[in-house]
Design a protein around this motif. Structure first.
Motif, short mmCIF file in Angstrom:
data_model
loop_
_atom_site.label_atom_id
_atom_site.label_comp_id
_atom_site.label_asym_id
_atom_site.label_seq_id
_atom_site.Cartn_x
_atom_site.Cartn_y
_atom_site.Cartn_z
N MET A 15 -12.39 9.54 -7.07
CA MET A 15 -11.95 10.63 -6.20
C MET A 15 -10.52 10.40 -5.72
O MET A 15 -9.74 11.33 -5.58
N ARG A 16 -10.21 9.13 -5.46
CA ARG A 16 -8.84 8.81 -5.02
C ARG A 16 -7.84 9.17 -6.12
O ARG A 16 -6.74 9.62 -5.84
N ALA A 17 -8.23 9.00 -7.37
CA ALA A 17 -7.32 9.32 -8.47
C ALA A 17 -6.94 10.80 -8.44
O ALA A 17 -5.75 11.14 -8.50
N ARG A 70 -6.40 -3.99 -5.86
CA ARG A 70 -6.05 -2.65 -5.41
C ARG A 70 -6.32 -1.62 -6.51
O ARG A 70 -6.44 -1.97 -7.68
N ASP A 71 -6.44 -0.35 -6.11
CA ASP A 71 -6.95 0.64 -7.06
C ASP A 71 -6.00 1.02 -8.19
O ASP A 71 -6.35 0.92 -9.37
N PHE A 72 -4.79 1.46 -7.85
CA PHE A 72 -3.88 1.96 -8.88
C PHE A 72 -2.56 1.20 -8.84
O PHE A 72 -2.18 0.66 -7.79
N ARG A 125 -7.19 12.79 -5.93
CA ARG A 125 -6.51 13.06 -4.66
C ARG A 125 -5.02 12.73 -4.77
O ARG A 125 -4.15 13.54 -4.43
N PHE A 126 -4.71 11.53 -5.29
CA PHE A 126 -3.29 11.16 -5.43
C PHE A 126 -2.59 12.07 -6.43
O PHE A 126 -1.42 12.41 -6.28
N GLN A 127 -3.33 12.47 -7.46
CA GLN A 127 -2.77 13.39 -8.44
C GLN A 127 -2.28 14.67 -7.75
O GLN A 127 -1.17 15.15 -8.02
N ILE A 171 6.98 8.18 5.39
CA ILE A 171 5.99 7.12 5.49
C ILE A 171 5.13 7.35 6.72
O ILE A 171 5.65 7.64 7.79
N HIS A 172 3.81 7.29 6.54
CA HIS A 172 3.02 7.14 7.76
C HIS A 172 2.57 5.70 7.77
O HIS A 172 3.13 4.91 7.04
N ASP A 173 1.58 5.33 8.52
CA ASP A 173 1.31 3.94 8.84
C ASP A 173 1.78 2.85 7.85
O ASP A 173 1.49 2.89 6.66
N VAL A 174 2.53 1.92 8.41
CA VAL A 174 3.04 0.78 7.66
C VAL A 174 1.96 -0.30 7.64
O VAL A 174 1.54 -0.78 8.68
N ASP A 175 1.49 -0.64 6.44
CA ASP A 175 0.47 -1.70 6.32
C ASP A 175 1.12 -3.01 5.90
O ASP A 175 2.01 -3.03 5.06
N ILE A 176 0.64 -4.09 6.51
CA ILE A 176 1.19 -5.41 6.21
C ILE A 176 0.08 -6.30 5.67
O ILE A 176 -1.05 -6.28 6.18
N GLY A 220 0.79 -1.23 0.00
CA GLY A 220 0.00 0.00 0.00
C GLY A 220 0.82 1.28 0.00
O GLY A 220 1.95 1.32 -0.52
N GLY A 221 0.24 2.29 0.62
CA GLY A 221 0.80 3.64 0.56
C GLY A 221 2.23 3.76 1.08
O GLY A 221 3.01 4.56 0.55
N SER A 222 2.58 2.95 2.10
CA SER A 222 3.92 3.10 2.65
C SER A 222 4.98 2.64 1.64
O SER A 222 6.07 3.22 1.58
N VAL A 223 4.66 1.62 0.85
CA VAL A 223 5.60 1.15 -0.17
C VAL A 223 5.76 2.24 -1.24
O VAL A 223 6.88 2.62 -1.62
N ARG A 224 4.64 2.76 -1.69
CA ARG A 224 4.65 3.83 -2.70
C ARG A 224 5.48 5.02 -2.20
O ARG A 224 6.38 5.50 -2.89
N ASP A 225 5.17 5.47 -0.99
CA ASP A 225 5.85 6.66 -0.48
C ASP A 225 7.34 6.41 -0.23
O ASP A 225 8.17 7.29 -0.46
#
Ligand code: ATP
Ligand code: MG
Length: 395
Positions: free
Chosen positions: A159-161, A111-113, A163-165, A38-43, A26-31
C-alpha cells in the motif's frame, strides 16, 4: 543543509560528542533531495534509547520498545530511533523481534524502498547504500533487496508503494510491481486502519489517479473492504477529469458514487473501512446531496438536513462527474437558508414553554423543528415576534 536539518544539527552533534553516530533518515531526506517541503525530521542513531536519555535532559518515551525516544529542544521535538533490524514477521505484519544494532547499514537495509533508505550526516553527506539517489532521479519506487521477501515481511509496504507513487508521481519498478501483483492477497492480513491511512494519503495526493490505477491493476483493491470484483467500477474514477479531492470525505463519497452504493450499503462500506463517525456522516450526506443534484431535486429542507457544510465538497464532486444541474437555481435557494441549525433560532425551547404555557416535554422538540423547517423554507422570518406568532397560530 536545509533549514529544518540545520535547526536539528545540535541534536546530531550532541549524540556524536557522546561517542555515537547519528543521521537524518527517512521521508525528510527523500523530500529534501526532491526539493519538497519537509515535515517531521527523523533521526537515526547508534545510541540505545537509554543512552539517548542520558545525553538529553528532556525526553519522552514515544515508542521505546521500538527504540524511539522524542527529544525536546526549545520549541522543537525530534524523534530519535536507535538503528535496528527486524526479524520474524510470522504474521505478515509486524516483526516478532526488534534488535537494536550499532550499524547504520543494517538499519537502512530494513527500510521499505530505496528512496526511503537514504541517510544524511551532519555535513550534508548522503549515505546511499541502495542506489536510492538514482531511483529518486529516475522517479522509481523500488523495494530494498528482494521485493517478494519484503512484502512477505510486511504486506502494508504494498500500500505504501502506491501511496508514494501518487504523492511523488513515480513509477513502481517492474520487479517490485510484479511482487505486489503476486502478493496482493497478503493485504488481507493487515489491519484496515493501517490500510486506510495509506489509501487516504494516496487519494488526497495530486497524482491520485496514478496510484489508484496500480492499486487496481496490481490487485490490491481486491483485498480491501467493498472493492472485491469492483475493478471496472473503480476504473471509472480513472476516467474523470484529473481534479484533486478536497478531503477524505470527498474521496470516499466519490467511491460510493462509482460503486453505485445506496445509503445503507454506503454506510456499511464506511463502517468496514472504520472511518470516524464524523467522516462517515459527512460522506453519507455528501453522497445523498450528490444524488439530489443529479435528480435536480433542490428541496430546501432536504439540502438543509444534509448540511450546508457539505455543499462545497458536493459541488466539487458534481464537477468531477460532470453532473449537470441548474447551479444558479441551487445557489439562490441555498442563499435563502438563513440558519445553520436549530440553535440559530431566535426563539428557544424555554421560550416555547412560556409562550404555550406548557411543561418541558416532547411538544417542545416538535415545536422547535416545526419552526426550524418554516424558517428554512422561508415561511417565517427568524425573529422572536414572528416566530412567536407562528408558534401560536400553528397549534
Ligand atoms: P511521510 O512523508 O508520509 O512521513 P515517510 O517516508 O517519512 O513519509 P513514515 O511512515 O514516516 O514515512 O516512515 C519513516 C521511514 O521509516 C520511511 O521513510 C522508511 O524508511 C521507514 N518505514 C516506514 N514504514 C515502513 C515499513 N512498513 N517497512 C519498512 N520501512 C518503513
Ligand atoms: Mg515521516
Amino acid at each position: 543543509l536545509p533549514a529544518d536539518f540545520q535547526a536539528a544539527l545540535p541534536v546530531l552533534e550532541k549524540i556524536e560528542q557522546a561517542g555515537f553516530e547519528a543521521y537524518f533518515v527517512g521521508g525528510s531526506v527523500r523530500d529534501h533531495i526532491l526539493g519538497l517541503a519537509i515535515h517531521d525530521v527523523d533521526i537515526a542513531t547508534s545510541a540505545y534509547p537509554e543512552e539517548i536519555k542520558e545525553i538529553f535532559k528532556r525526553t519522552v518515551d514515544t515508542g521505546i520498545q521500538h527504540g524511539t525516544v522524542t527529544v525536546l529542544m526549545g520549541d522543537d521535538s525530534y524523534e530519535i530511533t536507535t538503528f535496528r533490524t527486524e526479524s520474524g514477521y510470522q504474521d505478515y505484519r509486524r516483526p516478532d523481534k526488534v534488535t537494536f544494532v550499532r550499524s547504520l547499514a543494517d538499519d537502512l537495509k530494513r527500510r521499505d524502498f530505496t528512496i526511503n533508505a537514504l541517510a544524511v550526516d551532519k555535513n550534508g553527506e548522503v549515505i546511499d547504500k541502495f542506489d536510492g539517489l538514482k531511483d529518486l532521479d529516475q522517479k522509481i519506487i523500488r523495494a530494498v533487496g528482494h521485493a517478494e521477501e519484503r512484502f512477505h515481511e510486511d504486506a502494508l509496504r504494498m500500500m505504501r508503494a502506491v501511496r508514494f507513487q501518487a504523492q511523488l508521481n513515480f513509477k513502481i519498478e517492474e520487479k517490485t510491481a510484479q511482487a505486489i501483483a503476486d502478493n496482493a492477497p497478503l493485504l488481507a492480513k493487515i489491519a484496515i486502519e493501517r490500510i486506510r491511512e495509506e489509501f487516504v494519503k494516496m487519494m488526497l495526493s495530486q497524482n491520485w489517479q496514478t496510484g489508484l490505477a496500480d492499486f487496481v491493476k496490481l490487485g490490491l483493491s481486491e483485498y480491501c473492504p467493498g472493492f472485491k470484483d469492483q475493478k471496472l467500477e473503480l476504473a471509472e474514477l480513472l476516467e474523470v477529469k484529473d481534479t484533486e479531492f478536497v478531503d477524505e470525505e470527498a474521496a470516499f463519497s466519490a467511491i460510493g458514487y462509482v460503486l453505485s452504493l445506496n445509503h445503507q450499503e454506503f454506510n456499511e462500506f464506511l463502517r468496514d473501512w472504520k472511518v470516524s463517525n464524523k467522516t462517515r456522516e459527512a460522506s453519507l450526506n455528501t453522497l445523498n446531496l450528490l444524488h439530489l443534484f443529479e435528480s435536480q431535486d433542490f428541496d430546501l429542507w432536504n439540502i438543509y438536513k444534509l448540511g450546508v457544510d457539505n455543499l462545497d465538497r458536493t459541488l466539487e464532486l458534481s464537477k468531477m462527474f460532470q453532473i449537470e444541474f441548474d447551479y444558479t437555481d441551487l445557489s439562490q435557494k441555498v442563499d435563502q437558508i438563513s440558519i445553520k441549525s436549530s440553535h440559530d433560532l431566535q426563539l428557544t425551547g424555554k421560550n416555547v414553554c412560556e409562550i404555550l404555557d406548557v411543561k418541558p416535554g416532547p411538544i417542545i422538540g416538535k415545536s422547535m423543528s416545526q419552526m426550524e423547517r418554516a424558517v428554512v423554507e422561508g415561511n417565517v422570518s427568524n425573529n422572536f415576534d414572528d416566530l412567536r406568532h407562528y408558534l401560536l397560530s400553528n397549534q
